[in-house]
Design an enzyme around this catalytic site. Sequence first.
Site, PDB file in Angstrom:
ATOM      1  N   SER A  94     -58.727  75.686   7.068  1.00 19.08           N
ATOM      2  CA  SER A  94     -60.137  75.319   7.238  1.00 19.08           C
ATOM      3  C   SER A  94     -60.667  74.713   5.949  1.00 19.08           C
ATOM      4  CB  SER A  94     -60.952  76.571   7.577  1.00 19.08           C
ATOM      5  OG  SER A  94     -62.273  76.461   7.107  1.00 19.08           O
ATOM      6  N   THR A 105     -60.250  76.170  12.059  1.00 18.20           N
ATOM      7  CA  THR A 105     -61.584  75.768  12.509  1.00 18.20           C
ATOM      8  C   THR A 105     -62.286  74.936  11.445  1.00 18.20           C
ATOM      9  OG1 THR A 105     -62.722  77.674  11.570  1.00 18.20           O
ATOM     10  CG2 THR A 105     -61.805  77.965  13.782  1.00 18.20           C
ATOM     11  N   GLY A 106     -63.572  74.692  11.662  1.00 17.69           N
ATOM     12  CA  GLY A 106     -64.361  73.924  10.705  1.00 17.69           C
ATOM     13  C   GLY A 106     -65.162  74.782   9.751  1.00 17.69           C
ATOM     14  N   ASP A 107     -64.999  76.117   9.833  1.00 15.91           N
ATOM     15  CA  ASP A 107     -65.733  76.979   8.895  1.00 15.91           C
ATOM     16  C   ASP A 107     -64.881  78.215   8.596  1.00 15.91           C
ATOM     17  OD1 ASP A 107     -67.818  78.174   7.357  1.00 15.91           O
ATOM     18  OD2 ASP A 107     -69.301  77.069   8.517  1.00 15.91           O
ATOM     19  N   ASP A 108     -65.477  79.284   8.061  1.00 17.46           N
ATOM     20  CA  ASP A 108     -64.692  80.442   7.639  1.00 17.46           C
ATOM     21  C   ASP A 108     -63.825  80.971   8.796  1.00 17.46           C
ATOM     22  OD1 ASP A 108     -66.122  80.124   5.318  1.00 17.46           O
ATOM     23  OD2 ASP A 108     -67.450  81.836   5.657  1.00 17.46           O
TER      24      ASP A 108
END
Length: 445
Positions: free
Chosen positions: A283, A249-252
Amino acid sequence: MRSVCVCDMLACLLVVILKCCLVGSEVVTCSGIVPMVYRNDKISITDFGGVGDGRRLNTKAFNEAIYRIQHLRRRGGTLLYIPPGVYLTEAFNLTSRMTLYLAKGAVIKATQNTANWPLIAPLPSYGRGRERPGGRYMSFIHGEGLHDVIITGENGTIDGQGGVWWNMWRQRTLQFTRPNLVELKDSRNIIISNVIFKNSPFWNIHPVYCSYVVIRYVTILAPHDSPNTDGIDPDSSSHVCIEDSYISTGDDLVAVKSGWDEYGIAYGRPSNGITIRRITGSSPFAGIAVGSETSGGVYNVLVEHITLKNMGVGIHLKTNIGRGGVVRNISVSDVYMVNVRKGIKIAGDVGDHPDGNYNPNALPVLKHVRITNVRGRKVQQAGLIQGLKNSPFTDICLSNINLHVTTGSKYTPWKCSDVSGGAIEVRPPPCSDLIGTKGTCSHHF
Ligand SMILES: *[C@@H]1O[C@H](CO)[C@@H](O)[C@H](O)[C@H]1NC(C)=O
Ligand SMILES: *[C@@H]1O[C@H](CO)[C@@H](O)[C@H](O)[C@H]1NC(C)=O
């Protein structure tokens, strides 16, 4: 004679109880905390006028099917079958004692009409929406005060079509906080398995104020440049098992949380008993994180067998001044990472505040952290541990860590401040606060 007999019986009973406990804890670890339920009563979304053509809205079909489950209350609950096809819908609520079953090739797709998206109240432990003041958009699939909910199937897809939301965030035109893809609030006995989650507008899976939650065999996908698309965020929840999943994903990928500053402190609901294992992913932010919202406290987190590629930070424990809360008993083992900016980061200056009313004297406590058996290649900086001057991080123990720092780029050594603990067999060697005569650990490695 009699007393001996009683003692024998007591001893025997004790042994039985002990055995039960031991065997029980072995059997009941992680996914065993919520047994899978098979439901005899089955209905299909097509029985309620559902059409999987990817164009027509199925909101009415979902609401009617779920109304039927809620009110007919069939013994053993009801399974709602989603056949192959693309079912476009607005946000909807789940109900108790239901299984949402996505067949192979079934897609539940969120409408891109954000104008009609329902608003709900902010979470009390956040005091406001996470990114905008006031309420927040309801999650695409939402549940509140529920029990015995299963979302599963044959790896069908729940697609948030988050692009429109990411663009609103980029253009700063968001009025309220973006919706999660799935949120279950105040709920218990939840299983989410064998589903693909795609393009969430915001966080993907958000169990908040929940207990007994199992999330396994899921795939979570969002572009690396999509803002705040955390994979799984157990928040003020206890007895959570997350295992055998792939998250990019784009975060944690996974972030354990428990509320935000003065609101989280007042609500006082910790996250406790969280197991995260056999997760693979990628990520620009963290692989496994705790925080930064930790105001209700985070205890007893077990992380093991994690494989990370192309990451910002491998393991990230983060909190901030004003958070209050205690983060303790965090155990991380058997992590492999390749191509990461920072291997291990533990920091007390991360994340923003809900408003100007946070208490700067509400210092977080972070202690009893054990990180062991970590291997890494192409790591830019092995570790950064920065406690708070007036609340140093204590009993931070590292063992058997080998992070191969990138050659070519400038060698960046470990950096530490306001921390105590110990280190055994850590390469490159960590900061002096953790080694030599100063190093002490309450744990045995
Ligand atoms: C879903 O449930 C929430 C919370 O119980 C409620 O506020 C909301 O009106 C419901 N929304 C829909 C679309 O049914
Ligand atoms: C679904 O995905 C999981 C996890 O990737 C995998 O283990 C499982 O075999 C898949 N199941 C089906 C029915 O394809």
